[in-house]
Motif scaffolding. Structure first.
Motif, PDB file in Angstrom:
ATOM      1  N   MET A 180      77.229  76.389   5.351  1.00  0.00           N
ATOM      2  CA  MET A 180      77.130  76.933   4.139  1.00  0.00           C
ATOM      3  C   MET A 180      78.269  77.650   3.968  1.00  0.00           C
ATOM      4  N   ILE A 181      79.047  77.316   2.707  1.00  0.00           N
ATOM      5  CA  ILE A 181      80.381  77.860   2.464  1.00  0.00           C
ATOM      6  C   ILE A 181      80.466  78.699   1.174  1.00  0.00           C
ATOM      7  N   LYS A 182      81.184  79.721   1.195  1.00  0.00           N
ATOM      8  CA  LYS A 182      81.627  80.597   0.129  1.00  0.00           C
ATOM      9  C   LYS A 182      82.309  79.683  -1.226  1.00  0.00           C
ATOM     10  N   LYS A 183      81.784  79.379  -2.221  1.00  0.00           N
ATOM     11  CA  LYS A 183      82.389  78.799  -3.259  1.00  0.00           C
ATOM     12  C   LYS A 183      83.807  79.121  -3.550  1.00  0.00           C
ATOM     13  N   SER A 184      83.931  80.395  -3.456  1.00  0.00           N
ATOM     14  CA  SER A 184      85.230  80.886  -4.003  1.00  0.00           C
ATOM     15  C   SER A 184      86.279  80.391  -2.914  1.00  0.00           C
ATOM     16  N   PHE A 185      85.770  80.506  -1.604  1.00  0.00           N
ATOM     17  CA  PHE A 185      86.514  80.417  -0.677  1.00  0.00           C
ATOM     18  C   PHE A 185      87.315  78.743  -0.702  1.00  0.00           C
ATOM     19  N   ILE A 186      86.318  77.794  -1.073  1.00  0.00           N
ATOM     20  CA  ILE A 186      86.645  76.288  -1.415  1.00  0.00           C
ATOM     21  C   ILE A 186      87.630  76.572  -2.502  1.00  0.00           C
ATOM     22  N   MET A 187      87.267  76.866  -3.492  1.00  0.00           N
ATOM     23  CA  MET A 187      88.125  76.934  -4.907  1.00  0.00           C
ATOM     24  C   MET A 187      89.555  77.581  -4.890  1.00  0.00           C
ATOM     25  N   ASP A 188      89.711  78.776  -4.042  1.00  0.00           N
ATOM     26  CA  ASP A 188      90.949  79.562  -3.887  1.00  0.00           C
ATOM     27  C   ASP A 188      91.659  78.747  -2.958  1.00  0.00           C
ATOM     28  N   ASN A 189      91.373  78.081  -1.986  1.00  0.00           N
ATOM     29  CA  ASN A 189      92.108  77.273  -1.079  1.00  0.00           C
ATOM     30  C   ASN A 189      92.164  76.010  -1.354  1.00  0.00           C
ATOM     31  N   ASN A 190      91.671  75.494  -2.433  1.00  0.00           N
ATOM     32  CA  ASN A 190      91.840  73.913  -2.941  1.00  0.00           C
ATOM     33  C   ASN A 190      91.587  73.309  -1.955  1.00  0.00           C
ATOM     34  N   ILE A 191      90.186  73.345  -1.352  1.00  0.00           N
ATOM     35  CA  ILE A 191      89.803  72.538  -0.361  1.00  0.00           C
ATOM     36  C   ILE A 191      88.757  71.307  -0.719  1.00  0.00           C
ATOM     37  N   ARG A 192      88.987  70.159  -0.672  1.00  0.00           N
ATOM     38  CA  ARG A 192      88.262  69.010  -1.341  1.00  0.00           C
ATOM     39  C   ARG A 192      88.177  67.968  -0.135  1.00  0.00           C
ATOM     40  N   PHE A 193      87.220  67.268  -0.475  1.00  0.00           N
ATOM     41  CA  PHE A 193      86.932  66.016   0.369  1.00  0.00           C
ATOM     42  C   PHE A 193      87.965  64.942   0.148  1.00  0.00           C
ATOM     43  N   ALA A 194      88.620  64.279   1.331  1.00  0.00           N
ATOM     44  CA  ALA A 194      89.530  63.302   1.113  1.00  0.00           C
ATOM     45  C   ALA A 194      88.945  61.923   1.057  1.00  0.00           C
ATOM     46  N   SER A 195      89.273  61.350  -0.060  1.00  0.00           N
ATOM     47  CA  SER A 195      88.825  59.872  -0.301  1.00  0.00           C
ATOM     48  C   SER A 195      89.443  58.789   0.745  1.00  0.00           C
ATOM     49  N   ILE A 196      88.709  58.999   1.999  1.00  0.00           N
ATOM     50  CA  ILE A 196      88.978  58.196   3.106  1.00  0.00           C
ATOM     51  C   ILE A 196      87.817  57.352   3.455  1.00  0.00           C
ATOM     52  N   LYS A 197      87.905  56.462   4.466  1.00  0.00           N
ATOM     53  CA  LYS A 197      86.677  55.484   4.630  1.00  0.00           C
ATOM     54  C   LYS A 197      85.941  55.987   5.643  1.00  0.00           C
ATOM     55  N   MET A 198      86.380  57.004   6.656  1.00  0.00           N
ATOM     56  CA  MET A 198      85.460  57.471   7.475  1.00  0.00           C
ATOM     57  C   MET A 198      86.092  59.111   7.791  1.00  0.00           C
ATOM     58  N   SER A 199      85.225  59.757   8.418  1.00  0.00           N
ATOM     59  CA  SER A 199      85.468  61.210   8.851  1.00  0.00           C
ATOM     60  C   SER A 199      85.870  62.024   7.668  1.00  0.00           C
ATOM     61  N   GLU A 200      85.529  61.753   6.505  1.00  0.00           N
ATOM     62  CA  GLU A 200      86.027  62.663   5.384  1.00  0.00           C
ATOM     63  C   GLU A 200      85.253  64.103   5.628  1.00  0.00           C
ATOM     64  N   ASP A 201      83.955  64.066   6.219  1.00  0.00           N
ATOM     65  CA  ASP A 201      83.394  65.543   6.550  1.00  0.00           C
ATOM     66  C   ASP A 201      83.821  66.196   7.667  1.00  0.00           C
ATOM     67  N   VAL A 202      84.573  65.247   8.597  1.00  0.00           N
ATOM     68  CA  VAL A 202      85.440  65.909   9.757  1.00  0.00           C
ATOM     69  C   VAL A 202      86.586  66.613   9.293  1.00  0.00           C
ATOM     70  N   LEU A 203      87.276  65.944   8.411  1.00  0.00           N
ATOM     71  CA  LEU A 203      88.524  66.749   7.742  1.00  0.00           C
ATOM     72  C   LEU A 203      88.189  67.698   7.176  1.00  0.00           C
ATOM     73  N   PHE A 204      87.071  67.905   6.377  1.00  0.00           N
ATOM     74  CA  PHE A 204      87.037  69.117   5.256  1.00  0.00           C
ATOM     75  C   PHE A 204      86.484  70.112   6.209  1.00  0.00           C
ATOM     76  N   SER A 205      85.645  69.800   7.195  1.00  0.00           N
ATOM     77  CA  SER A 205      84.965  70.952   8.166  1.00  0.00           C
ATOM     78  C   SER A 205      86.369  71.485   9.090  1.00  0.00           C
ATOM     79  N   PHE A 206      87.122  70.687   9.343  1.00  0.00           N
ATOM     80  CA  PHE A 206      88.290  70.979  10.332  1.00  0.00           C
ATOM     81  C   PHE A 206      89.040  71.912   9.324  1.00  0.00           C
ATOM     82  N   GLU A 207      89.436  71.541   7.970  1.00  0.00           N
ATOM     83  CA  GLU A 207      90.143  72.642   7.272  1.00  0.00           C
ATOM     84  C   GLU A 207      89.427  73.956   7.087  1.00  0.00           C
TER      85      GLU A 207
END
Length: 361
Positions: A180-207
């Motif tokens: 569960m992630i604070k929406k303002s944290f996502i928007m303020d840091n411009n964190i988005r899912f990358a359009s890649i074929k695999m592991s886009e969730d891993v990259l998002f979580s890592f960031e």
């Protein structure tokens, strides 16, 4: 404004999506909205779900004009979400009845940027069971991840070097569901899912892990994860599949590098980028590339024109070396990613290859 926005990508999932949506609507925590993003399903999933929930104001349907994959579906939902916090559930998964309540309580207690629950349950494989919530709990198998987790909700250290070390040791799962992630944290840091074929969730979580000031570990398994169907990570073992894996590996390396270049910790500690990429490649190698290569074989892969084209696209004038290394090592390691060889001349690479060949004699 709802407290929680739950984001659910949907693609040809009319047989399971309503069970997943109902699991959310039946939560003990009621102040939610469920954003169902239909990724231009070719069947009538959108129509069926829309009709079924036409009188439920907490269910919001969004339809993509073209199919773009789950990453872009989730990104679209970020723009529409009204909740203070966002979380994720796939359209064929379930969630323990108290799951959202537990996560939200931890989020408010610590004013958390991220709440990270400790894994999920896998019901015994029963592909004919569409209602995953109907599987008896005695048939759940716990996820073997999130090692050395404390016994209560705990605020993670703000030492990002320690966080990275734990991540490299496999301490934290890389799934987006169960977080569960604070929406303002996502928007303020411009964190988005990358359009890649695999592991886009891993990259998002890592960031999120490497940016969040307040990152809370909650020792609670709330997601019921379904393992059915074909995907890139569980697909057939042929040349086309192998090439998709290679393309996913290359693009994943590029996106991880791009993201790390933006994260403050890696600007101060550039030497740690290589550790991250090596870890990501090792995981891809062990789980996907080696089994696929052994199944497909060198001859079939070499005979496909797309193989050399793919290496040229990614490695440029170093493609020949990378391709030859890939076969010489018999896929025991994936080809050296570009970040390891960008500063080496093509002649130097071939000299290294000759040395490697001599070492095999």
């Amino acid at each position: 404004m709802p407290a929680i926005s739950v984001i659910m990508p949907m693609y040809k999932a009319k047989k399971t999506a309503m069970y997943s949506i109902d699991a959310l609507l039946n939560q003990t925590f009621k102040d939610i909205e469920v954003l169902v993003v239909d990724d231009c399903s070719p069947d009538d999933s959108y129509v069926v779900v829309k009709e079924h929930y036409k009188d439920e104001p907490r269910v919001v349907l969004i339809r993509q004009d073209i199919n773009q994959g789950p990453a872009e579906a989730r990104n679209r939902a970020f723009e529409e979400a009204k909740g203070e916090y966002v979380t994720f559930l796939d359209s064929d998964d379930g969630i323990i009845k108290e799951g959202l309540e537990k996560m939200y309580e931890a989020a408010k207690k610590f004013d958390a940027d991220v709440v990270h629950t400790t894994g999920c349950f896998f019901p015994v494989h029963k592909p004919d069971v569409m209602d995953i919530m109907s599987v008896p709990k005695e048939n759940y198998l716990p996820q073997d991840k999130d090692k050395d987790i404390p016994g209560e909700a705990t605020l993670l250290t703000q030492d990002f070097g320690v966080r990275l070390s734990n991540w490299l040791n496999g301490t934290y799962n890389g799934n987006v569901w169960g977080k569960m992630i604070k929406k303002s944290f996502i928007m303020d840091n411009n964190i988005r899912f990358a359009s890649i074929k695999m592991s886009e969730d891993v990259l998002f979580s890592f960031e999120c892990l490497m940016r969040a000031g307040k990152y809370v570990i909650l020792p609670y398994k709330c997601i019921i994860y379904r393992m059915i169907g074909e995907s890139l990570s569980r697909g057939r073992k042929d040349v086309s599949y192998m090439l998709k894996l290679l393309e996913a590996t290359f693009s994943g390396n590029d996106k991880f590098t791009e993201k790390m270049n933006e994260i403050p910790y890696f600007k101060d500690n550039p030497e740690d980028k290589e550790k991250v990429l090596k870890y990501v490649n090792d995981v891809m190698d062990m789980i996907y590339l080696v089994p696929a290569f052994q199944s497909v074989g060198e001859d079939k892969l070499l005979c496909d024109d797309r193989t050399s084209e793919l290496f040229i696209e990614h490695f440029g004038n170093q493609a020949q070396f990378a391709l030859r290394c890939f076969f010489m090592k018999n896929a025991k390691e994936p080809p050296a990613p570009s970040y390891l060889i960008d500063d080496i001349t093509y002649e130097g690479l071939n000299a290294q290859l000759e040395m490697y060949k001599q070492s095999l004699k």
